[in-house]
Write an enzyme that holds these catalytic residues in place. Sequence first.
Site, PDB file in Angstrom:
ATOM      1  N   HIS A   1      38.349  46.678  46.653  1.00  0.00           N
ATOM      2  CA  HIS A   1      38.891  45.527  45.942  1.00  0.00           C
ATOM      3  C   HIS A   1      39.111  45.838  44.479  1.00  0.00           C
ATOM      4  CE1 HIS A   1      35.910  43.611  43.231  1.00  0.00           C
ATOM      5  NE2 HIS A   1      35.021  44.238  43.974  1.00  0.00           N
ATOM      6  N   CYS A   2      39.998  45.067  43.883  1.00  0.00           N
ATOM      7  CA  CYS A   2      40.268  45.089  42.445  1.00  0.00           C
ATOM      8  C   CYS A   2      40.338  43.624  42.019  1.00  0.00           C
ATOM      9  CB  CYS A   2      41.560  45.848  42.143  1.00  0.00           C
ATOM     10  SG  CYS A   2      43.029  45.133  42.907  1.00  0.00           S
ATOM     11  N   ARG A   3      40.939  43.331  40.899  1.00  0.00           N
ATOM     12  CA  ARG A   3      40.987  41.936  40.448  1.00  0.00           C
ATOM     13  C   ARG A   3      41.909  41.089  41.323  1.00  0.00           C
ATOM     14  NH1 ARG A   3      39.061  38.563  37.322  1.00  0.00           N
ATOM     15  NH2 ARG A   3      38.193  40.067  35.897  1.00  0.00           N
TER      16      ARG A   3
ATOM     17  N   GLY B   1      44.226  42.441  43.828  1.00  0.00           N
ATOM     18  CA  GLY B   1      44.673  43.095  45.045  1.00  0.00           C
ATOM     19  C   GLY B   1      45.836  44.043  44.819  1.00  0.00           C
TER      20      GLY B   1
ATOM     21  N   LEU C   1      39.350  40.129  43.748  1.00  0.00           N
ATOM     22  CA  LEU C   1      38.259  39.327  43.202  1.00  0.00           C
ATOM     23  C   LEU C   1      38.690  37.884  42.949  1.00  0.00           C
ATOM     24  CD1 LEU C   1      35.357  39.192  41.991  1.00  0.00           C
ATOM     25  CD2 LEU C   1      36.357  39.906  39.830  1.00  0.00           C
TER      26      LEU C   1
END
Length: 177
Positions: free
Chosen positions: A62-64, A66, A91
């Site tokens: 995951h990242c902030r 996507g 996130l």
Amino acid sequence: MTIKSLSPRAAHDLLKEGAVLLDIRNADEHARERITQARHLPMDRLHISTLPTGGAPAVIFHCRSGHRTRMNAPQLEAWAGCDAYVIEGGLDAWKKAGLPVVEDKSRPLELQRQVQIAAGSLIVLGAVTGATISPWFHLLSGIVGAGLVFAGVSGFCGLARVLMHMPWNRNAMASET
């Protein structure tokens, strides 16, 4: 094979079954806000030999938002060595789903956001003072804009380098080591 997307709820359920959650964001982003179970391994330090799956049946990245995980999906899937997933919406979607996150508001904003705020403020300042005081102030907007173009083309951002040395960022970096 294509990396699969999971909703935040489905990812949460898969974590209960032993999947590993990897946060590929930068250290300053992870320090300010993160998913409790996530292990931090920034994209720029991610290598197949260092991927900490520990024999897990699946890895969830995951990242902030996507976007970073989608852009790097083929590489992430190759490094996983098992079933690989990304959290759809990252996130931000995790939080919207009401799932738990750890926030440390005492940490400074991410460096990229600081650059955006500073550059935007300087451009607006140049435009306003150029319109109200002297047209020469428009040079400020032009110089900052040119600096942003240079940063995008070269990968070197002088403003980010300056902001890294600000007291609030020096204190944050010292506490991470």
